[in-house]
Design an enzyme around this catalytic site. Structure first.
Site, PDB file in Angstrom:
ATOM      1  N   HIS A  86      36.028  57.650 -39.713  1.00 35.19           N
ATOM      2  CA  HIS A  86      35.099  57.797 -38.883  1.00 35.19           C
ATOM      3  C   HIS A  86      33.767  57.529 -39.945  1.00 35.19           C
ATOM      4  CE1 HIS A  86      37.204  60.251 -36.062  1.00 35.19           C
ATOM      5  NE2 HIS A  86      37.045  58.973 -35.471  1.00 35.19           N
TER       6      HIS A  86
ATOM      7  N   LYS B 137      42.380  62.391 -23.126  1.00 38.30           N
ATOM      8  CA  LYS B 137      43.055  63.171 -24.353  1.00 38.30           C
ATOM      9  C   LYS B 137      42.773  64.575 -24.154  1.00 38.30           C
ATOM     10  CE  LYS B 137      42.178  59.680 -27.788  1.00 38.30           C
ATOM     11  NZ  LYS B 137      41.256  59.468 -28.799  1.00 38.30           N
TER      12      LYS B 137
ATOM     13  N   ARG C  93      40.531  49.322 -35.906  1.00 42.91           N
ATOM     14  CA  ARG C  93      41.514  49.578 -37.060  1.00 42.91           C
ATOM     15  C   ARG C  93      42.661  48.183 -36.879  1.00 42.91           C
ATOM     16  NH1 ARG C  93      42.726  55.324 -35.500  1.00 42.91           N
ATOM     17  NH2 ARG C  93      42.829  54.187 -33.558  1.00 42.91           N
TER      18      ARG C  93
ATOM     19  N   SER D 162      42.769  60.229 -35.917  1.00 42.62           N
ATOM     20  CA  SER D 162      42.538  61.950 -35.606  1.00 42.62           C
ATOM     21  C   SER D 162      43.780  62.344 -35.160  1.00 42.62           C
ATOM     22  CB  SER D 162      41.220  62.272 -34.748  1.00 42.62           C
ATOM     23  OG  SER D 162      40.238  61.832 -35.146  1.00 42.62           O
TER      24      SER D 162
HETATM   25  O1  PNS Z   1      37.442  58.696 -30.028  1.00 47.50           O
HETATM   26  P1  PNS Z   1      37.779  58.428 -28.764  1.00 47.50           P
HETATM   27  O2  PNS Z   1      38.731  59.413 -28.183  1.00 47.50           O
HETATM   28  O3  PNS Z   1      38.385  57.056 -28.640  1.00 47.50           O
HETATM   29  O4  PNS Z   1      36.230  58.242 -27.802  1.00 47.50           O
HETATM   30  C1  PNS Z   1      36.359  57.908 -26.608  1.00 47.50           C
HETATM   31  C2  PNS Z   1      35.250  58.016 -25.887  1.00 47.50           C
HETATM   32  C3  PNS Z   1      34.838  59.420 -25.831  1.00 47.50           C
HETATM   33  C4  PNS Z   1      33.954  57.369 -26.497  1.00 47.50           C
HETATM   34  C5  PNS Z   1      35.234  57.532 -24.358  1.00 47.50           C
HETATM   35  O5  PNS Z   1      36.256  58.043 -23.910  1.00 47.50           O
HETATM   36  C6  PNS Z   1      34.118  57.803 -23.487  1.00 47.50           C
HETATM   37  O6  PNS Z   1      33.000  56.923 -23.795  1.00 47.50           O
HETATM   38  N1  PNS Z   1      33.923  58.749 -22.683  1.00 47.50           N
HETATM   39  C7  PNS Z   1      32.778  58.986 -21.370  1.00 47.50           C
HETATM   40  C8  PNS Z   1      33.112  58.391 -20.442  1.00 47.50           C
HETATM   41  C9  PNS Z   1      32.947  56.908 -20.358  1.00 47.50           C
HETATM   42  O7  PNS Z   1      31.783  56.338 -20.458  1.00 47.50           O
HETATM   43  N2  PNS Z   1      34.147  56.314 -20.428  1.00 47.50           N
HETATM   44  C10 PNS Z   1      34.140  54.773 -20.318  1.00 47.50           C
HETATM   45  C11 PNS Z   1      34.766  54.079 -19.261  1.00 47.50           C
HETATM   46  S1  PNS Z   1      35.212  52.483 -19.302  1.00 47.50           S
END
Ligand code: PNS
Length: 172
Positions: free
Chosen positions: A17, A41, A96, A134
């Site tokens: 990150h 998650k 990645r 992670s």
């Molecule tokens: O580190 P991650 O778990 O890949 O992050 C994912 C995250 C938190 C960026 C994503 O799940 C997110 O944006 N969540 C908020 C809800 C949202 O906007 N989802 C997108 C729908 S397509």
């Protein structure tokens, strides 16, 4: 002045990150790390702990240079709503391996559908972090020193404060 949002669960933050963050902070005027909730998650660390770890590792401690144009915030809802409120022009995601692509492609296109003015920019970390996630870090930390396995050294992948928090978490 172009602001970029770097969203994620950061559960916990890794050197992968931080590598992406460094690249993004060199490209954009301002980068806002946005700690969000991934409904797919179950988070291990609380939002506050994830935030605290991020603040510590970007604040010039831990032998890491401070990031002057980086802010850290949380967002409760949709990422695009937060990005719009912050007047951001871009969303940064780290890519990645090919296996990341499908989910990222879907998210980027949905986000663009909802907010056409905000583009997703994919950045690749240094090759040494291409296999770091992670979730793998959490799993190794969970078994480290247990079930007959030796304690594992995660110092190549996470800052010392994160390694400490992982140890404390699994000691409980
Ligand atoms: O580190 P991650 O778990 O890949 O992050 C994912 C995250 C938190 C960026 C994503 O799940 C997110 O944006 N969540 C908020 C809800 C949202 O906007 N989802 C997108 C729908 S397509």
């Amino acid at each position: 002045m172009v602001t970029a949002i770097y969203p994620g669960s950061f559960d916990p933050v890794t050197y992968g990150h931080l590598d992406i963050l460094k690249r993004a902070s060199a490209l954009f005027d301002k980068v806002i790390i946005a700690v969000g909730t991934n409904l797919r998650k179950h988070a291990m660390f609380s939002l506050q702990t994830r935030l605290d770890m991020l603040k510590e590792v970007t604040g010039g401690t831990e032998n890491i240079d401070p990031y002057p144009n980086v802010e850290i915030k949380t967002f409760p809802g949709l990422l695009v709503d937060f990005a719009w409120e912050q007047k951001a022009g871009a969303i940064i995601r780290g890519l990645r391996a090919l296996s990341d692509f499908e989910a990222e492609f879907q998210m980027a296109l949905f986000n663009r559908h909802m907010e056409p003015g905000i583009s997703t920019v994919f950045l690749m970390p240094h090759a040494r972090y291409t296999y770091v996630s992670s979730s793998a870090i959490r799993e190794i930390a969970q078994y480290s020193g247990l079930c007959g396995s030796k304690e594992k050294d995660l110092s190549e992948f996470v800052p010392p404060i994160v390694a400490e928090r992982l140890k404390e978490y699994f000691k409980r």
